[in-house]
Design an enzyme around this catalytic site. Structure first.
Site, PDB file in Angstrom:
ATOM      1  N   ASN A  32      -6.390  -1.753  -5.045  1.00 46.71           N
ATOM      2  CA  ASN A  32      -6.170  -0.334  -4.779  1.00 46.71           C
ATOM      3  C   ASN A  32      -6.160   0.400  -6.115  1.00 46.71           C
ATOM      4  OD1 ASN A  32      -5.422   2.030  -3.262  1.00 46.71           O
ATOM      5  ND2 ASN A  32      -3.338   1.797  -4.062  1.00 46.71           N
ATOM      6  N   HIS A  49      -4.390   3.802  -7.751  1.00 47.04           N
ATOM      7  CA  HIS A  49      -3.339   4.775  -7.486  1.00 47.04           C
ATOM      8  C   HIS A  49      -3.274   5.724  -8.684  1.00 47.04           C
ATOM      9  CE1 HIS A  49       0.318   6.397  -5.775  1.00 47.04           C
ATOM     10  NE2 HIS A  49       0.841   6.364  -6.978  1.00 47.04           N
ATOM     11  N   GLU A  95     -10.236   7.472 -13.803  1.00 47.53           N
ATOM     12  CA  GLU A  95     -10.334   6.568 -12.640  1.00 47.53           C
ATOM     13  C   GLU A  95     -11.764   6.055 -12.479  1.00 47.53           C
ATOM     14  OE1 GLU A  95      -8.450   7.636  -8.868  1.00 47.53           O
ATOM     15  OE2 GLU A  95      -7.368   9.238  -9.886  1.00 47.53           O
ATOM     16  N   LEU A 151      -0.533   0.127   5.198  1.00 44.87           N
ATOM     17  CA  LEU A 151      -1.109  -1.064   5.834  1.00 44.87           C
ATOM     18  C   LEU A 151      -0.014  -1.983   6.361  1.00 44.87           C
ATOM     19  CD1 LEU A 151      -3.695  -1.638   2.998  1.00 44.87           C
ATOM     20  CD2 LEU A 151      -4.176  -0.681   5.262  1.00 44.87           C
ATOM     21  N   GLU A 158       4.347  -4.193  -0.351  1.00 46.40           N
ATOM     22  CA  GLU A 158       5.103  -3.012  -0.769  1.00 46.40           C
ATOM     23  C   GLU A 158       4.142  -1.926  -1.247  1.00 46.40           C
ATOM     24  OE1 GLU A 158       8.953  -2.013  -3.596  1.00 46.40           O
ATOM     25  OE2 GLU A 158       8.144  -4.042  -3.539  1.00 46.40           O
ATOM     26  N   ASP A 168       2.067   0.737  -3.034  1.00 41.97           N
ATOM     27  CA  ASP A 168       1.816   1.077  -4.439  1.00 41.97           C
ATOM     28  C   ASP A 168       2.538   0.136  -5.412  1.00 41.97           C
ATOM     29  OD1 ASP A 168       0.157   3.156  -3.611  1.00 41.97           O
ATOM     30  OD2 ASP A 168       1.804   4.582  -3.544  1.00 41.97           O
ATOM     31  N   THR A 202      -0.143  -5.578  -2.316  1.00 44.77           N
ATOM     32  CA  THR A 202       0.877  -6.416  -1.684  1.00 44.77           C
ATOM     33  C   THR A 202       1.559  -5.574  -0.606  1.00 44.77           C
ATOM     34  OG1 THR A 202       2.498  -5.745  -3.345  1.00 44.77           O
ATOM     35  CG2 THR A 202       1.293  -7.796  -3.766  1.00 44.77           C
TER      36      THR A 202
HETATM   37  C1  GAR Z   1      -7.993   9.199  -6.082  1.00 42.23           C
HETATM   38  O1  GAR Z   1      -7.388  10.009  -7.068  1.00 42.23           O
HETATM   39  C2  GAR Z   1      -7.167   7.962  -5.816  1.00 42.23           C
HETATM   40  O2  GAR Z   1      -6.553   7.461  -6.978  1.00 42.23           O
HETATM   41  C3  GAR Z   1      -6.141   8.497  -4.847  1.00 42.23           C
HETATM   42  O3  GAR Z   1      -6.858   9.352  -4.000  1.00 42.23           O
HETATM   43  C4  GAR Z   1      -7.953   9.903  -4.721  1.00 42.23           C
HETATM   44  C5  GAR Z   1      -9.205   9.628  -3.916  1.00 42.23           C
HETATM   45  O4  GAR Z   1     -10.313  10.275  -4.476  1.00 42.23           O
HETATM   46  N1  GAR Z   1      -5.514   7.431  -4.129  1.00 42.23           N
HETATM   47  C6  GAR Z   1      -4.250   7.477  -3.710  1.00 42.23           C
HETATM   48  O5  GAR Z   1      -3.524   8.424  -3.868  1.00 42.23           O
HETATM   49  C7  GAR Z   1      -3.773   6.209  -3.000  1.00 42.23           C
HETATM   50  N2  GAR Z   1      -2.355   6.143  -2.997  1.00 42.23           N
HETATM   51  P1  GAR Z   1     -11.783   9.787  -4.107  1.00 42.23           P
HETATM   52  O6  GAR Z   1     -11.857   9.765  -2.579  1.00 42.23           O
HETATM   53  O7  GAR Z   1     -12.673  10.830  -4.673  1.00 42.23           O
HETATM   54  O8  GAR Z   1     -11.986   8.433  -4.707  1.00 42.23           O
END
Ligand code: GAR
Length: 210
Positions: free
Chosen positions: A107, A109, A174, A93, A143, A145, A141
């Site tokens: 976000n 990660h 998650e 972004l 930067e 991640d 932010t």
């Molecule tokens: C998730 O594991 C998320 O943490 C990661 O992408 C996947 C999306 O899965 N995000 C990143 O890597 C961002 N840097 P989803 O579309 O099923 O939620």
């Protein structure tokens, strides 16, 4: 009722977890829109089936990052968001976009930040030989991640783990972590002091297991 706008690029399983929690737990907020930068994002179908407005802003059709971010911002702001939730939104972004949503953009990660920013986090964790891996929800932010950490979930890295098995175990966490963190923000239970998040009320923390 607060408005949440969720940005996705693909599968959208974290978006789905947030939508389900908002509805089943009766949050004082609704998911006002799901926006994708890819027309083929699988998660769009789930949102449409739930009657949530969906928008596609196809990143491939923009000549520059700045033009795409400006168009995206315009679409997001049509829904008057109190919170923007990046859920597998795979875009870097621009500074002005991040600034516009300062303090109201989260976000998720798939690593225990600050370890393993960027891509292929599960491979990075296996190759580094760390005993624990996981996921982090943070305020966005400029930067990549980085940004104040709201919450983290941990899993053990097992001796026979592959990228696939480890990713699957992290993803289960998650799906609990992101709704928990989004709810903390929606219910104004956080403060940020000197870049550190403090949870003002621990009642919610007691109710989840991760
Ligand atoms: C998730 O594991 C998320 O943490 C990661 O992408 C996947 C999306 O899965 N995000 C990143 O890597 C961002 N840097 P989803 O579309 O099923 O939620």
């Amino acid at each position: 009722m607060k408005n949440i706008v969720i940005l996705i690029s693909g599968r959208g399983s974290n978006m789905e977890a947030v939508v389900r929690a908002a509805q089943s737990e009766g949050w004082p907020a609704k998911v006002a829109a799901v926006i994708s930068n890819r027309p083929d994002a699988a998660g769009l179908a789930f949102a449409q089936a739930r009657g949530i407005p969906t928008v596609v802003v196809p990143s491939k059709q923009f000549a520059s990052r700045a033009e795409f971010d400006a168009a995206l911002q315009q679409e997001i702001d049509c829904f008057a968001p109190d919170l923007v939730v990046l859920a597998g939104f795979m875009r870097i972004l621009t500074g002005s976009f991040v600034e516009h949503y300062a303090g109201r953009m989260l976000n998720i990660h798939p690593s225990l930040l600050p370890a393993f920013p960027g891509l292929a986090t599960h491979r990075q964790a296996i190759e580094a030989g760390v005993p624990e891996h996981g996921a982090t929800v943070h305020f966005v932010t400029a930067e990549l991640d980085h940004g104040p950490v709201v919450a983290q979930a941990r899993v053990d890295v097992l001796p026979d783990d592959t990228e696939v098995t480890l990713a699957a175990r992290v993803l289960v966490e998650e799906h609990k972590l992101y709704p928990y963190a989004v709810r903390l923000v929606i219910e104004d239970r956080l403060s940020i002091e000197h870049g550190v998040v403090r949870v003002l009320d621990t009642r919610l923390a007691d109710t989840i297991s991760h």
